[in-house]
Design a protein around this motif. Structure first.
Motif, PDB file in Angstrom:
ATOM      1  N   ARG A  88       0.806  -1.227  -0.079  1.00  0.00           N
ATOM      2  CA  ARG A  88      -0.106  -0.093  -0.045  1.00  0.00           C
ATOM      3  C   ARG A  88       1.005   1.343   0.095  1.00  0.00           C
ATOM      4  O   ARG A  88       1.799   1.442   0.570  1.00  0.00           O
ATOM      5  CB  ARG A  88      -1.117  -0.103   1.246  1.00  0.00           C
ATOM      6  CG  ARG A  88      -1.833  -1.134   1.166  1.00  0.00           C
ATOM      7  CD  ARG A  88      -3.010  -0.881   0.090  1.00  0.00           C
ATOM      8  NE  ARG A  88      -3.914   0.272   0.536  1.00  0.00           N
ATOM      9  CZ  ARG A  88      -4.751   0.341   1.356  1.00  0.00           C
ATOM     10  NH1 ARG A  88      -5.376  -0.717   1.765  1.00  0.00           N
ATOM     11  NH2 ARG A  88      -5.425   1.646   1.430  1.00  0.00           N
ATOM     12  N   LEU A  89       0.485   2.332  -0.832  1.00  0.00           N
ATOM     13  CA  LEU A  89       1.390   3.506  -0.972  1.00  0.00           C
ATOM     14  C   LEU A  89       0.903   4.447  -0.312  1.00  0.00           C
ATOM     15  O   LEU A  89       1.536   5.667  -0.009  1.00  0.00           O
ATOM     16  CB  LEU A  89       1.594   3.598  -2.572  1.00  0.00           C
ATOM     17  CG  LEU A  89       2.506   2.625  -3.300  1.00  0.00           C
ATOM     18  CD1 LEU A  89       2.188   2.953  -4.680  1.00  0.00           C
ATOM     19  CD2 LEU A  89       3.545   2.105  -2.772  1.00  0.00           C
ATOM     20  N   ASP A  90      -0.655   4.627   0.152  1.00  0.00           N
ATOM     21  CA  ASP A  90      -1.322   5.699   0.847  1.00  0.00           C
ATOM     22  C   ASP A  90      -0.668   5.792   2.016  1.00  0.00           C
ATOM     23  O   ASP A  90       0.017   4.836   2.551  1.00  0.00           O
ATOM     24  CB  ASP A  90      -2.748   5.551   0.600  1.00  0.00           C
ATOM     25  CG  ASP A  90      -3.143   4.042   1.047  1.00  0.00           C
ATOM     26  OD1 ASP A  90      -2.299   3.527   1.354  1.00  0.00           O
ATOM     27  OD2 ASP A  90      -4.468   3.963   1.058  1.00  0.00           O
ATOM     28  N   ASP A  92       2.030   7.827   4.903  1.00  0.00           N
ATOM     29  CA  ASP A  92       3.268   8.477   4.860  1.00  0.00           C
ATOM     30  C   ASP A  92       4.395   7.765   5.209  1.00  0.00           C
ATOM     31  O   ASP A  92       5.395   8.337   5.884  1.00  0.00           O
ATOM     32  CB  ASP A  92       3.282   9.861   5.167  1.00  0.00           C
ATOM     33  CG  ASP A  92       2.787  10.113   7.128  1.00  0.00           C
ATOM     34  OD1 ASP A  92       2.573   9.002   7.378  1.00  0.00           O
ATOM     35  OD2 ASP A  92       2.579  11.158   7.530  1.00  0.00           O
ATOM     36  N   LEU A  95       8.758   3.198   3.095  1.00  0.00           N
ATOM     37  CA  LEU A  95       8.595   2.191   2.025  1.00  0.00           C
ATOM     38  C   LEU A  95       9.839   1.331   1.731  1.00  0.00           C
ATOM     39  O   LEU A  95      10.970   1.939   1.774  1.00  0.00           O
ATOM     40  CB  LEU A  95       8.146   2.833   0.564  1.00  0.00           C
ATOM     41  CG  LEU A  95       6.771   3.696   0.613  1.00  0.00           C
ATOM     42  CD1 LEU A  95       6.663   4.461  -0.450  1.00  0.00           C
ATOM     43  CD2 LEU A  95       5.581   2.526   0.810  1.00  0.00           C
ATOM     44  N   ARG A 104       4.623   6.774  -5.082  1.00  0.00           N
ATOM     45  CA  ARG A 104       3.787   7.464  -4.232  1.00  0.00           C
ATOM     46  C   ARG A 104       3.507   8.765  -4.630  1.00  0.00           C
ATOM     47  O   ARG A 104       2.588   9.519  -4.393  1.00  0.00           O
ATOM     48  CB  ARG A 104       4.188   7.333  -2.739  1.00  0.00           C
ATOM     49  CG  ARG A 104       3.611   8.017  -1.911  1.00  0.00           C
ATOM     50  CD  ARG A 104       4.295   8.079  -0.497  1.00  0.00           C
ATOM     51  NE  ARG A 104       3.953   6.781   0.645  1.00  0.00           N
ATOM     52  CZ  ARG A 104       4.452   6.535   1.570  1.00  0.00           C
ATOM     53  NH1 ARG A 104       5.429   7.054   1.981  1.00  0.00           N
ATOM     54  NH2 ARG A 104       4.019   5.445   1.948  1.00  0.00           N
ATOM     55  N   THR A 105       4.650   9.452  -4.886  1.00  0.00           N
ATOM     56  CA  THR A 105       4.858  10.782  -5.432  1.00  0.00           C
ATOM     57  C   THR A 105       3.951  11.139  -6.691  1.00  0.00           C
ATOM     58  O   THR A 105       3.546  12.250  -6.930  1.00  0.00           O
ATOM     59  CB  THR A 105       6.541  11.055  -5.653  1.00  0.00           C
ATOM     60  OG1 THR A 105       6.992  11.045  -4.843  1.00  0.00           O
ATOM     61  CG2 THR A 105       6.479  12.646  -6.082  1.00  0.00           C
ATOM     62  N   THR A 109      -1.856   4.718  -5.027  1.00  0.00           N
ATOM     63  CA  THR A 109      -2.151   4.213  -3.707  1.00  0.00           C
ATOM     64  C   THR A 109      -1.815   2.791  -3.232  1.00  0.00           C
ATOM     65  O   THR A 109      -1.856   2.515  -2.008  1.00  0.00           O
ATOM     66  CB  THR A 109      -3.637   4.471  -3.414  1.00  0.00           C
ATOM     67  OG1 THR A 109      -4.211   3.847  -4.190  1.00  0.00           O
ATOM     68  CG2 THR A 109      -3.879   6.016  -3.393  1.00  0.00           C
ATOM     69  N   ASP A 110      -1.722   1.834  -4.413  1.00  0.00           N
ATOM     70  CA  ASP A 110      -1.583   0.702  -4.358  1.00  0.00           C
ATOM     71  C   ASP A 110      -0.804   0.160  -5.200  1.00  0.00           C
ATOM     72  O   ASP A 110      -0.965   0.252  -6.466  1.00  0.00           O
ATOM     73  CB  ASP A 110      -2.983  -0.100  -4.044  1.00  0.00           C
ATOM     74  CG  ASP A 110      -2.764  -1.388  -3.164  1.00  0.00           C
ATOM     75  OD1 ASP A 110      -1.717  -1.809  -2.860  1.00  0.00           O
ATOM     76  OD2 ASP A 110      -3.863  -2.137  -2.885  1.00  0.00           O
ATOM     77  N   TYR A 111      -0.147  -1.112  -5.057  1.00  0.00           N
ATOM     78  CA  TYR A 111       0.804  -1.649  -5.839  1.00  0.00           C
ATOM     79  C   TYR A 111       1.231  -3.019  -5.593  1.00  0.00           C
ATOM     80  O   TYR A 111       1.158  -3.625  -4.682  1.00  0.00           O
ATOM     81  CB  TYR A 111       2.544  -1.051  -5.595  1.00  0.00           C
ATOM     82  CG  TYR A 111       3.473  -1.583  -6.598  1.00  0.00           C
ATOM     83  CD1 TYR A 111       3.902  -1.200  -8.077  1.00  0.00           C
ATOM     84  CD2 TYR A 111       4.354  -2.497  -6.067  1.00  0.00           C
ATOM     85  CE1 TYR A 111       4.877  -1.508  -8.559  1.00  0.00           C
ATOM     86  CE2 TYR A 111       5.307  -3.124  -6.709  1.00  0.00           C
ATOM     87  CZ  TYR A 111       5.504  -2.612  -8.163  1.00  0.00           C
ATOM     88  OH  TYR A 111       6.677  -3.059  -8.682  1.00  0.00           O
TER      89      TYR A 111
END
Length: 379
Positions: A88-90, A92, A95, A104-105, A109-111
Motif C-alpha cells: 500500500r502506497l497511501d 506517509d 517504503l 507514491r509521489t 495508492t496501491d501496488y
C-alpha cells in the motif's frame, strides 16, 4: 486466451490486457511487464502502460542487475523469491523499495507485482498499480493473481517472438530478419534489390593484429564500428555484413535512387567525421577506406547442407570491392564511382578514370582529395 493470441507482440498484449481489465472496472493507473532478453546492447525490456496510451518500452543495458535500478528493487525481489509482492502506497510511512516512493509521489495508492514464469528457469515480472483512494479491493487482488498464469503463458510466447526478432536483427540485420521470420529460410531464397552500397575497410589491420592481443583487437574494432554504424543507421541504411575489419551497408534505392545515394554519401561523411573525432581522443588511430557505388544486389540464403548464411553477392558488389582497394592507392579515405555521384551535389574531387580488374568498362572516380599521381591504376 483468445484475442491475446492474436496480439502482434508483447507490447500489444500488455496494452490489450490492461485495457480489458480497465473496461471491466479495475481502476488501473499503471501496468508494467519486465522481461530478460538476448540482445548485444540490452539485457531487460520494461514496458509501461498508462490509461489512454500505448505502452512505452524501456531497454535496460547489460549489467543492470548490479545497479540500484534493479538491485534491491521490486523486480529483483519477485524474480528471486518467485512470489508476489503487494504494498500500500497511501499514507506517509516508510517504503521498502525506492521505486515505491516514486510511485507514491505520482499519486498511486496501491501496488502489486508478480513473477512471470517461463521455460528453462527464466523469470519475468508484471505489476499493476492504482490511484484510487483505499487501493485495490481484496476481490481485485484475487482477480489479478488468478490471471497471472494465463497471462504469463501468452506473455512468454510474445516475449520469445520479440526476443527472436531482436536476436536476428542483431546478427543479420533488420530487413533480413523480417524476411527470415516471414519464411525466407530455404537455401537459394534470395532478394534482388537496387541499392546504394557502402563498403569500409580498416587500414593496417594485419599490423594491429600482430602487435595487440586478440581481446584488444576486438575492443578496437568495436570502437571503430561504434563510430560507423550509427552514421549508417541514422540515414536509414542497413548493415548487411561485417567482413572482418570492415562492413557492407546498403541503402534501398528501389523507390528513390537519388535519395538513397545522397543518404549513403551523408552516412559515409558522418562516419569519417566520427572516426576523426575518435582518433583525436583515442590511443588507436583508425585509418579507414570507404567506397560508394550503386547497383544491383542479390542477398539471401546461401550455403550447404543444414548450414546457410544470409549474405550478399553481385557484380556491383565486386565493383565496390575493387574501388575500395583504391583508397590506399589514391591516399584518400573516400572514393565514389561516377554512377554513384551522377546528379548529386557533392564536394568530391575527380581522381581519374580507371579500368577495374575483371571488368570491361571504365569508371571515373571521385574522392575527398587528389594526392595520387596522374594515371589509371588497376585494382
Amino acid at each position: 486466451m483468445g484475442p491475446g493470441r492474436e496480439a502482434a507482440d508483447a507490447a500489444a498484449l500488455l496494452d490489450g490486457f490492461s485495457a480489458c481489465l480497465s473496461g471491466l472496472g479495475l481502476p488501473l493507473a499503471r501496468a508494467t511487464t519486465h522481461a530478460p532478453t538476448l540482445h548485444p546492447s540490452f539485457r531487460w525490456v520494461m514496458r509501461v502502460w498508462h490509461p489512454g496510451a500505448s505502452s512505452l518500452a524501456l531497454r535496460r543495458r547489460h549489467g543492470i542487475e548490479s545497479t540500484p535500478t534493479f538491485h534491491g528493487n521490486t523486480v529483483e525481489r519477485v524474480v528471486e523469491t518467485r512470489t508476489p509482492f503487494r504494498c500500500r502506497l497511501d499514507g506517509d510511512g516508510p517504503l521498502p523499495f525506492p521505486v515505491l516512493g516514486e510511485l507514491r509521489t505520482e499519486g498511486l495508492t496501491d501496488y502489486l507485482i508478480v513473477p512471470l514464469r517461463a521455460a528453462r528457469g527464466r523469470m519475468g515480472a508484471a505489476s499493476w498499480a492504482t490511484a484510487r483512494p483505499g487501493g485495490f479491493t481484496p476481490i481485485e487482488i484475487c482477480t489479478l493473481l488468478a490471471l497471472v498464469e494465463p497471462f504469463s503463458l501468452l506473455f512468454e510466447i510474445k516475449a520469445l517472438d520479440d526476443m527472436l526478432g531482436a536476436v536476428l536483427s542483431a546478427y543479420v540485420g533488420r530487413d533480413p530478419a523480417r524476411q527470415i521470420l516471414t519464411g525466407t529460410v530455404r537455401r537459394g531464397d534470395v532478394r534482388l534489390m537496387r541499392a546504394a552500397m557502402m563498403l569500409t575497410d580498416l587500414r593496417g589491420f594485419g599490423e594491429l593484429s600482430d602487435r595487440q592481443s586478440p581481446d584488444r583487437v576486438v575492443a578496437a574494432l568495436n570502437r571503430m564500428f561504434d563510430a560507423i554504424v550509427p552514421a549508417v543507421e541514422a540515414e536509414g541504411g542497413e548493415v548487411l555484413k561485417y567482413i572482418g575489419d570492415g562492413l557492407l551497408a546498403v541503402f534501398d534505392a528501389d523507390r528513390d535512387e537519388a535519395e538513397a545515394r545522397s543518404a549513403a554519401l551523408r552516412a559515409a561523411e558522418a562516419a569519417l567525421d566520427a572516426l576523426a573525432t575518435l582518433r583525436n581522443g583515442d590511443r588507436a588511430a583508425f585509418e579507414v577506406g570507404v567506397a560508394l557505388h550503386v547497383g544491383e544486389v542479390a542477398y539471401g540464403n546461401i550455403g550447404g547442407g543444414d548450414r546457410v548464411d544470409f549474405t550478399a553477392i553481385g557484380r556491383d558488389l565486386n565493383v565496390l570491392a575493387r574501388v575500395e582497394r583504391l583508397c590506399k592507392t589514391y591516399n584518400t579515405p573516400l572514393i565514389a564511382t561516377d554512377t554513384f555521384i551522377d546528379g548529386l551535389a557533392h564536394a568530391l574531387e575527380p581522381l581519374g578514370t580507371v579500368a577495374l580488374r575483371g571488368f570491361s568498362e571504365r569508371h571515373a572516380l571521385f574522392g575527398c582529395r587528389r594526392t595520387a599521381p596522374v594515371g589509371a591504376p588497376a585494382a
